[in-house]
Design an enzyme around this catalytic site. Sequence first.
Site, short mmCIF file in Angstrom:
data_model
loop_
_atom_site.label_atom_id
_atom_site.label_comp_id
_atom_site.label_asym_id
_atom_site.label_seq_id
_atom_site.Cartn_x
_atom_site.Cartn_y
_atom_site.Cartn_z
N CYS A 129 0.83 -1.20 0.00
CA CYS A 129 0.00 0.00 0.00
C CYS A 129 0.87 1.26 0.00
CB CYS A 129 -0.97 -0.07 1.18
SG CYS A 129 -2.35 1.07 1.13
N HIS A 130 0.83 2.05 1.08
CA HIS A 130 1.65 3.26 1.19
C HIS A 130 3.04 2.97 1.77
CE1 HIS A 130 -2.24 5.19 0.56
NE2 HIS A 130 -1.59 6.29 0.28
N GLY A 131 3.31 1.73 2.16
CA GLY A 131 4.60 1.36 2.75
C GLY A 131 5.82 1.78 1.94
#
Length: 185
Positions: A113-115
Amino acid sequence: MAELDGVRALIVTANTGVEHDELVTPRDRLRERGAMVTHAAPKAERVSTYRHDLEPAESVEPDLGLDEVQVGDFDVLVLPGGTVNADKLRMDDRAVALAKDFAAAGKPIAAICHGPWLLAEADLIEGKTLTSYPSLRTDLANAGGTWVDEPAVRSGEGDWTLITSRNPRDLDDFVYAITRELTAA
């Protein structure tokens, strides 16, 4: 014997804004496969998780604070998403240094995801093929990566392996890709 017996996984999150399923699902599934999983956060205090960035979910107690983490104690770094989580981590010098240290040691990093925002901040994206939540596409391309829209992507370019996925719907593929990487090593 479980397929990941002896594997030591480190999941790193901020203390708030973590996408619940992206923390809990890899943690639990890797443990089910025999891995020893440790969760670290900037402070050794409860981590607030959310669903879809806005719906509060359970609080989770981390095992360690970031100051206690030694890269040599782990085989893989896992970075859950959540917009706030990823934004806080990329502004934490200890988290940025940890990602750099994992890559320098040639150890795999898995981000969902936003990792991958943390990896962009750590200058680890250049030359990698990866995926993420679609809103990061331009950021990751600007950091030198090649962004693709696939459930799970393994990028072995360079001296370390990157595994990425787009969102919670891809968790099965994400955990499978991590497991496959660790059993192949």
